[in-house]
Design a protein around this motif. Structure first.
Motif, PDB file in Angstrom:
ATOM      1  N   ALA A   1       0.806  -1.222   0.000  1.00  0.00           N
ATOM      2  CA  ALA A   1       0.000   0.000   0.000  1.00  0.00           C
ATOM      3  C   ALA A   1       0.838   1.270   0.000  1.00  0.00           C
ATOM      4  O   ALA A   1       0.455   2.261  -0.605  1.00  0.00           O
ATOM      5  CB  ALA A   1      -0.949   0.001   1.200  1.00  0.00           C
ATOM      6  N   ASP A   2       1.981   1.237   0.672  1.00  0.00           N
ATOM      7  CA  ASP A   2       2.816   2.433   0.744  1.00  0.00           C
ATOM      8  C   ASP A   2       4.026   2.355  -0.186  1.00  0.00           C
ATOM      9  O   ASP A   2       4.929   3.180  -0.112  1.00  0.00           O
ATOM     10  CB  ASP A   2       3.261   2.700   2.186  1.00  0.00           C
ATOM     11  N   GLY A   3       4.055   1.335  -1.049  1.00  0.00           N
ATOM     12  CA  GLY A   3       5.166   1.166  -1.967  1.00  0.00           C
ATOM     13  C   GLY A   3       6.410   0.577  -1.331  1.00  0.00           C
ATOM     14  O   GLY A   3       7.450   0.480  -1.966  1.00  0.00           O
ATOM     15  N   ASN A   4       6.307   0.168  -0.064  1.00  0.00           N
ATOM     16  CA  ASN A   4       7.445  -0.395   0.650  1.00  0.00           C
ATOM     17  C   ASN A   4       7.281  -1.884   0.935  1.00  0.00           C
ATOM     18  O   ASN A   4       7.918  -2.419   1.841  1.00  0.00           O
ATOM     19  CB  ASN A   4       7.687   0.356   1.966  1.00  0.00           C
ATOM     20  N   GLY A   5       6.432  -2.557   0.177  1.00  0.00           N
ATOM     21  CA  GLY A   5       6.211  -3.985   0.396  1.00  0.00           C
ATOM     22  C   GLY A   5       7.487  -4.796   0.268  1.00  0.00           C
ATOM     23  O   GLY A   5       7.827  -5.582   1.157  1.00  0.00           O
ATOM     24  N   ALA A   6       8.216  -4.618  -0.819  1.00  0.00           N
ATOM     25  CA  ALA A   6       9.447  -5.380  -1.034  1.00  0.00           C
ATOM     26  C   ALA A   6      10.486  -5.047   0.027  1.00  0.00           C
ATOM     27  O   ALA A   6      11.199  -5.933   0.514  1.00  0.00           O
ATOM     28  CB  ALA A   6       9.995  -5.123  -2.435  1.00  0.00           C
ATOM     29  N   ALA A   7      10.571  -3.776   0.416  1.00  0.00           N
ATOM     30  CA  ALA A   7      11.546  -3.360   1.432  1.00  0.00           C
ATOM     31  C   ALA A   7      11.201  -3.919   2.812  1.00  0.00           C
ATOM     32  O   ALA A   7      12.066  -3.989   3.686  1.00  0.00           O
ATOM     33  CB  ALA A   7      11.616  -1.840   1.494  1.00  0.00           C
TER      34      ALA A   7
ATOM     35  N   LEU B   1       7.864 -17.219  -0.728  1.00  0.00           N
ATOM     36  CA  LEU B   1       6.423 -16.942  -0.739  1.00  0.00           C
ATOM     37  C   LEU B   1       6.175 -15.441  -0.632  1.00  0.00           C
ATOM     38  O   LEU B   1       5.398 -14.874  -1.402  1.00  0.00           O
ATOM     39  CB  LEU B   1       5.761 -17.684   0.425  1.00  0.00           C
ATOM     40  N   PHE B   2       6.860 -14.775   0.306  1.00  0.00           N
ATOM     41  CA  PHE B   2       6.674 -13.331   0.463  1.00  0.00           C
ATOM     42  C   PHE B   2       7.195 -12.573  -0.749  1.00  0.00           C
ATOM     43  O   PHE B   2       6.565 -11.621  -1.210  1.00  0.00           O
ATOM     44  CB  PHE B   2       7.328 -12.822   1.744  1.00  0.00           C
TER      45      PHE B   2
ATOM     46  N   ILE C   1      10.339  -7.005   3.397  1.00  0.00           N
ATOM     47  CA  ILE C   1      10.686  -8.429   3.483  1.00  0.00           C
ATOM     48  C   ILE C   1      11.920  -8.634   4.361  1.00  0.00           C
ATOM     49  O   ILE C   1      11.951  -9.549   5.196  1.00  0.00           O
ATOM     50  CB  ILE C   1      10.884  -9.038   2.085  1.00  0.00           C
ATOM     51  N   GLU C   2      12.935  -7.792   4.206  1.00  0.00           N
ATOM     52  CA  GLU C   2      14.170  -7.940   4.990  1.00  0.00           C
ATOM     53  C   GLU C   2      13.912  -7.902   6.489  1.00  0.00           C
ATOM     54  O   GLU C   2      14.283  -8.823   7.207  1.00  0.00           O
ATOM     55  CB  GLU C   2      15.184  -6.882   4.584  1.00  0.00           C
ATOM     56  N   PRO C   3      13.253  -6.859   7.036  1.00  0.00           N
ATOM     57  CA  PRO C   3      12.998  -6.873   8.483  1.00  0.00           C
ATOM     58  C   PRO C   3      12.061  -8.004   8.904  1.00  0.00           C
ATOM     59  O   PRO C   3      12.188  -8.531  10.011  1.00  0.00           O
ATOM     60  CB  PRO C   3      12.389  -5.504   8.766  1.00  0.00           C
ATOM     61  N   LEU C   4      11.159  -8.388   8.038  1.00  0.00           N
ATOM     62  CA  LEU C   4      10.278  -9.520   8.334  1.00  0.00           C
ATOM     63  C   LEU C   4      11.092 -10.796   8.493  1.00  0.00           C
ATOM     64  O   LEU C   4      10.965 -11.508   9.489  1.00  0.00           O
ATOM     65  CB  LEU C   4       9.241  -9.669   7.211  1.00  0.00           C
ATOM     66  N   MET C   5      11.963 -11.072   7.544  1.00  0.00           N
ATOM     67  CA  MET C   5      12.734 -12.312   7.587  1.00  0.00           C
ATOM     68  C   MET C   5      13.748 -12.317   8.731  1.00  0.00           C
ATOM     69  O   MET C   5      14.098 -13.383   9.245  1.00  0.00           O
ATOM     70  CB  MET C   5      13.421 -12.558   6.241  1.00  0.00           C
ATOM     71  N   GLN C   6      14.213 -11.157   9.155  1.00  0.00           N
ATOM     72  CA  GLN C   6      15.152 -11.083  10.280  1.00  0.00           C
ATOM     73  C   GLN C   6      14.520 -11.583  11.573  1.00  0.00           C
ATOM     74  O   GLN C   6      15.219 -12.022  12.479  1.00  0.00           O
ATOM     75  CB  GLN C   6      15.661  -9.652  10.469  1.00  0.00           C
ATOM     76  N   ALA C   7      13.211 -11.534  11.654  1.00  0.00           N
ATOM     77  CA  ALA C   7      12.526 -12.002  12.859  1.00  0.00           C
ATOM     78  C   ALA C   7      12.490 -13.523  12.954  1.00  0.00           C
ATOM     79  O   ALA C   7      12.276 -14.070  14.032  1.00  0.00           O
ATOM     80  CB  ALA C   7      11.108 -11.449  12.908  1.00  0.00           C
ATOM     81  N   PHE C   8      12.709 -14.202  11.837  1.00  0.00           N
ATOM     82  CA  PHE C   8      12.651 -15.660  11.814  1.00  0.00           C
ATOM     83  C   PHE C   8      14.042 -16.251  12.022  1.00  0.00           C
ATOM     84  O   PHE C   8      15.001 -15.842  11.359  1.00  0.00           O
ATOM     85  CB  PHE C   8      12.072 -16.164  10.490  1.00  0.00           C
ATOM     86  N   ALA C   9      14.139 -17.231  12.905  1.00  0.00           N
ATOM     87  CA  ALA C   9      15.406 -17.923  13.134  1.00  0.00           C
ATOM     88  C   ALA C   9      15.850 -18.607  11.841  1.00  0.00           C
ATOM     89  O   ALA C   9      15.024 -18.905  10.968  1.00  0.00           O
ATOM     90  CB  ALA C   9      15.240 -18.954  14.252  1.00  0.00           C
ATOM     91  N   GLU C  10      17.132 -18.868  11.734  1.00  0.00           N
ATOM     92  CA  GLU C  10      17.672 -19.502  10.519  1.00  0.00           C
ATOM     93  C   GLU C  10      17.008 -20.843  10.240  1.00  0.00           C
ATOM     94  O   GLU C  10      16.839 -21.229   9.090  1.00  0.00           O
ATOM     95  CB  GLU C  10      19.192 -19.667  10.623  1.00  0.00           C
TER      96      GLU C  10
END
Length: 136
Positions: A27-33, A64-65, A35-44
């Motif tokens: 919605a704000d044009g930052n969807g792709a950007a 998927l994201f 992904i990085e902070p989202l994936m950092q929340a998940f353990a390896e």
């Protein structure tokens, strides 16, 4: 300290879904950007079983994201009934209901997340989602 870790874990539940919403709606044009902070929340070694009952690894989730940026314009995600069902030594099992609304349709799932919460942050280790109503 236990109460603080529970608060951190519950905050993470909401924050992760804000990022997911940003990715899916773009919605704000930052969807792709987002992904990085989202994936950092998940353990390896993060893994999950989604509503399709298919196990997904962390790389599967990331793909998927990446393939879904902006795919659900107008989506709303509501998180409710968040509660810790188990906690020991910084590890928590947190249950919550996630409701998606899009184009007049509403679909809910109950989720159980296994999280590692430390004062420095929360890592998601595992997620299991179960539909509460049939998704089409």
């Amino acid at each position: 300290m236990t109460k603080n870790l529970i608060e951190l874990a519950e905050h993470s539940i909401h924050h992760i879904h804000e990022l997911i919403l940003r990715v899916l709606t773009d919605a704000d044009g930052n969807g792709a950007a987002s992904i990085e902070p989202l994936m950092q929340a998940f353990a390896e070694d993060f893994s999950m079983v989604g509503i399709s009952a298919i196990p997904l690894s962390r790389p599967d989730v990331e793909q998927l994201f990446r393939s879904a940026v902006g795919a659900k314009k107008g989506l709303d995600i509501e998180i409710s009934d968040v509660h810790t069902v188990w906690q020991q030594d910084g590890m928590l099992a947190v249950s919550y209901v996630e409701t998606h609304r899009l184009n007049g349709a509403e679909h809910s799932r109950v989720s159980l997340a296994i999280l590692s919460a430390q004062p420095a942050g929360v890592k998601w280790l595992y997620l299991h989602e179960t539909p509460l109503n049939r998704e089409s």
